[in-house]
Scaffold this motif. Structure first.
Motif, PDB file in Angstrom:
ATOM      1  N   THR A  60       3.787   6.966  -4.390  1.00 33.78           N
ATOM      2  CA  THR A  60       3.190   8.272  -4.103  1.00 33.78           C
ATOM      3  C   THR A  60       1.720   8.137  -3.732  1.00 33.78           C
ATOM      4  O   THR A  60       1.234   8.782  -2.791  1.00 33.78           O
ATOM      5  CB  THR A  60       3.343   9.218  -5.308  1.00 33.78           C
ATOM      6  N   TYR A  61       1.009   7.280  -4.436  1.00 32.91           N
ATOM      7  CA  TYR A  61      -0.394   7.017  -4.108  1.00 32.91           C
ATOM      8  C   TYR A  61      -0.508   6.433  -2.700  1.00 32.91           C
ATOM      9  O   TYR A  61      -1.354   6.855  -1.905  1.00 32.91           O
ATOM     10  CB  TYR A  61      -0.977   6.043  -5.132  1.00 32.91           C
ATOM     11  N   SER A  62       0.368   5.494  -2.391  1.00 29.10           N
ATOM     12  CA  SER A  62       0.304   4.803  -1.105  1.00 29.10           C
ATOM     13  C   SER A  62       0.579   5.731   0.077  1.00 29.10           C
ATOM     14  O   SER A  62      -0.034   5.596   1.144  1.00 29.10           O
ATOM     15  CB  SER A  62       1.302   3.640  -1.079  1.00 29.10           C
ATOM     16  N   ILE A  68      10.834  -3.857   3.699  1.00 31.02           N
ATOM     17  CA  ILE A  68       9.707  -3.141   4.304  1.00 31.02           C
ATOM     18  C   ILE A  68      10.212  -1.780   4.733  1.00 31.02           C
ATOM     19  O   ILE A  68      11.159  -1.682   5.513  1.00 31.02           O
ATOM     20  CB  ILE A  68       9.132  -3.914   5.504  1.00 31.02           C
ATOM     21  N   LEU A  69       9.582  -0.733   4.208  1.00 32.77           N
ATOM     22  CA  LEU A  69       9.988   0.639   4.503  1.00 32.77           C
ATOM     23  C   LEU A  69       8.872   1.397   5.204  1.00 32.77           C
ATOM     24  O   LEU A  69       7.694   1.253   4.859  1.00 32.77           O
ATOM     25  CB  LEU A  69      10.341   1.392   3.216  1.00 32.77           C
ATOM     26  N   LEU A  70       9.260   2.199   6.194  1.00 40.43           N
ATOM     27  CA  LEU A  70       8.338   3.114   6.850  1.00 40.43           C
ATOM     28  C   LEU A  70       8.623   4.513   6.306  1.00 40.43           C
ATOM     29  O   LEU A  70       9.739   5.021   6.436  1.00 40.43           O
ATOM     30  CB  LEU A  70       8.540   3.094   8.362  1.00 40.43           C
ATOM     31  N   PHE A  71       7.635   5.115   5.667  1.00 37.64           N
ATOM     32  CA  PHE A  71       7.726   6.497   5.212  1.00 37.64           C
ATOM     33  C   PHE A  71       7.037   7.342   6.279  1.00 37.64           C
ATOM     34  O   PHE A  71       5.883   7.069   6.621  1.00 37.64           O
ATOM     35  CB  PHE A  71       7.010   6.686   3.874  1.00 37.64           C
ATOM     36  N   TYR A  72       7.725   8.357   6.802  1.00 45.08           N
ATOM     37  CA  TYR A  72       7.114   9.092   7.906  1.00 45.08           C
ATOM     38  C   TYR A  72       7.418  10.588   7.873  1.00 45.08           C
ATOM     39  O   TYR A  72       8.437  11.031   7.354  1.00 45.08           O
ATOM     40  CB  TYR A  72       7.546   8.494   9.246  1.00 45.08           C
ATOM     41  N   ALA A  88       0.302   9.107   0.075  1.00 47.93           N
ATOM     42  CA  ALA A  88      -0.336  10.427  -0.061  1.00 47.93           C
ATOM     43  C   ALA A  88      -0.870  10.984   1.263  1.00 47.93           C
ATOM     44  O   ALA A  88      -0.665  12.164   1.557  1.00 47.93           O
ATOM     45  CB  ALA A  88      -1.443  10.375  -1.116  1.00 47.93           C
ATOM     46  N   PRO A  89      -1.549  10.183   2.112  1.00 43.96           N
ATOM     47  CA  PRO A  89      -2.036  10.752   3.384  1.00 43.96           C
ATOM     48  C   PRO A  89      -0.903  11.262   4.276  1.00 43.96           C
ATOM     49  O   PRO A  89      -1.098  12.198   5.057  1.00 43.96           O
ATOM     50  CB  PRO A  89      -2.769   9.571   4.030  1.00 43.96           C
ATOM     51  N   VAL A  90       0.276  10.650   4.176  1.00 43.47           N
ATOM     52  CA  VAL A  90       1.417  11.130   4.956  1.00 43.47           C
ATOM     53  C   VAL A  90       1.953  12.410   4.337  1.00 43.47           C
ATOM     54  O   VAL A  90       2.314  13.357   5.047  1.00 43.47           O
ATOM     55  CB  VAL A  90       2.531  10.056   5.031  1.00 43.47           C
ATOM     56  N   MET A  91       2.000  12.454   3.017  1.00 43.81           N
ATOM     57  CA  MET A  91       2.482  13.646   2.334  1.00 43.81           C
ATOM     58  C   MET A  91       1.624  14.866   2.668  1.00 43.81           C
ATOM     59  O   MET A  91       2.126  15.976   2.787  1.00 43.81           O
ATOM     60  CB  MET A  91       2.493  13.413   0.819  1.00 43.81           C
ATOM     61  N   PHE A  92       0.315  14.616   2.849  1.00 42.59           N
ATOM     62  CA  PHE A  92      -0.594  15.706   3.185  1.00 42.59           C
ATOM     63  C   PHE A  92      -0.706  15.946   4.684  1.00 42.59           C
ATOM     64  O   PHE A  92      -1.571  16.686   5.134  1.00 42.59           O
ATOM     65  CB  PHE A  92      -1.981  15.437   2.605  1.00 42.59           C
ATOM     66  N   LYS A  93       0.163  15.273   5.459  1.00 42.81           N
ATOM     67  CA  LYS A  93       0.226  15.455   6.911  1.00 42.81           C
ATOM     68  C   LYS A  93      -1.083  15.106   7.613  1.00 42.81           C
ATOM     69  O   LYS A  93      -1.478  15.705   8.610  1.00 42.81           O
ATOM     70  CB  LYS A  93       0.654  16.896   7.255  1.00 42.81           C
ATOM     71  N   GLN A  94      -1.779  14.122   7.069  1.00 50.58           N
ATOM     72  CA  GLN A  94      -3.002  13.617   7.695  1.00 50.58           C
ATOM     73  C   GLN A  94      -2.713  12.343   8.484  1.00 50.58           C
ATOM     74  O   GLN A  94      -3.566  11.858   9.222  1.00 50.58           O
ATOM     75  CB  GLN A  94      -4.057  13.325   6.622  1.00 50.58           C
ATOM     76  N   LYS A  95      -1.520  11.812   8.318  1.00 46.53           N
ATOM     77  CA  LYS A  95      -1.148  10.515   8.859  1.00 46.53           C
ATOM     78  C   LYS A  95       0.342  10.567   9.195  1.00 46.53           C
ATOM     79  O   LYS A  95       1.117  11.102   8.406  1.00 46.53           O
ATOM     80  CB  LYS A  95      -1.422   9.466   7.777  1.00 46.53           C
ATOM     81  N   SER A 145       2.632   8.163   9.412  1.00 49.18           N
ATOM     82  CA  SER A 145       3.502   7.293   8.629  1.00 49.18           C
ATOM     83  C   SER A 145       2.698   6.279   7.838  1.00 49.18           C
ATOM     84  O   SER A 145       1.519   6.039   8.112  1.00 49.18           O
ATOM     85  CB  SER A 145       4.495   6.547   9.544  1.00 49.18           C
ATOM     86  N   SER A 146       3.360   5.680   6.856  1.00 47.34           N
ATOM     87  CA  SER A 146       2.797   4.569   6.089  1.00 47.34           C
ATOM     88  C   SER A 146       3.887   3.528   5.926  1.00 47.34           C
ATOM     89  O   SER A 146       5.068   3.863   5.802  1.00 47.34           O
ATOM     90  CB  SER A 146       2.319   5.020   4.708  1.00 47.34           C
ATOM     91  N   ILE A 147       3.489   2.278   5.909  1.00 50.95           N
ATOM     92  CA  ILE A 147       4.447   1.196   5.742  1.00 50.95           C
ATOM     93  C   ILE A 147       4.206   0.531   4.393  1.00 50.95           C
ATOM     94  O   ILE A 147       3.053   0.313   3.999  1.00 50.95           O
ATOM     95  CB  ILE A 147       4.333   0.184   6.908  1.00 50.95           C
ATOM     96  N   ILE A 148       5.274   0.275   3.671  1.00 59.15           N
ATOM     97  CA  ILE A 148       5.163  -0.299   2.333  1.00 59.15           C
ATOM     98  C   ILE A 148       6.130  -1.471   2.200  1.00 59.15           C
ATOM     99  O   ILE A 148       7.307  -1.355   2.558  1.00 59.15           O
ATOM    100  CB  ILE A 148       5.485   0.741   1.241  1.00 59.15           C
TER     101      ILE A 148
END
Length: 204
Positions: A26-28, A81-85, A30-37, A39-42
């Motif tokens: 969730t920390y990682s 490796i997952l892309l959250f988007y 967060a910018p995607v969750m807030f629609k500032q980004k 996607s994020s890759i983890i």
């Protein structure tokens, strides 16, 4: 940004199991969750407190409580490796005229839908450890991605969430927003929210 990282390390120290997985992801993202980004890759690996095993156990449940999509880019033994988007924002980013023009250099094209583009990215990962165009998916300005390639990652103006070569002021403003979203995530997570409440990250 460095101080933020240390504050999160302190916050997560001693946390294990399901709570550790929820807090870290969730920390990682967060910018995607807030629609500032877009996607994020983890990378989820057992090297980090058994994260891969935790994801296998709780990942499906976690995904039910976040308003994001995921795409598996690569899987190996005990890691993936997952892309959250954010689907709408990622579509908007990838099909932006300048971004897509850049992506065509690597084999992408306007006729591909989002699923096809993600599958193509997955194939690209088989060819190279980290494709340069991934930066576009993550919301990095195309001019910074291009200069990173040209300069081989050297001589940047500033190094934050990415290496900045153009428009430092715009980048610093973006980095500040990312930091603020993560600070907000830490605040919410510190309230020991249940997994079913993770979606509150979007609205509080």
């Amino acid at each position: 940004m460095v101080e933020l990282s240390y504050s999160f390390i302190d916050f997560i120290k001693g946390v294990t199991g399901k709570k550790y997985m929820v807090n870290l992801i969730t920390y990682s993202i967060a910018p995607v969750m807030f629609k500032q980004k877009p996607s994020s890759i983890i990378t989820i690996s057992n090297e980090y407190k058994g994260m891969y095993d935790l994801w296998k156990t709780y990942g499906e449940e976690y995904l039910k409580y976040i308003d994001l999509d995921t795409f598996e880019i690569k899987r190996e033994k005990d890691s993936l490796i997952l892309l959250f988007y954010d689907k709408e924002l990622l579509n908007k980013t990838l099909y932006h005229k300048t971004n897509m023009k850049f992506l065509t250099r690597f084999g992408y094209n306007y006729k591909m839908n989002l699923d096809e583009i993600l599958e193509f990215l997955k194939e690209r990962y088989k060819q190279t450890l980290c494709p340069h165009e991934l930066g576009i998916f993550l919301g990095i300005p195309v001019e910074d991605v291009e200069e990173f390639i040209k300069c081989n990652g050297e001589n940047c103006l500033y190094c934050g969430y990415w290496k900045v070569y153009k428009n430092k002021e715009r980048a610093l403003d973006t980095f500040k927003k990312y930091d603020e979203s993560r600070i907000k995530a830490i605040k919410l997570l510190s309230e020991n929210i249940e997994l079913s409440q993770v979606k509150n990250i979007f609205t509080q």
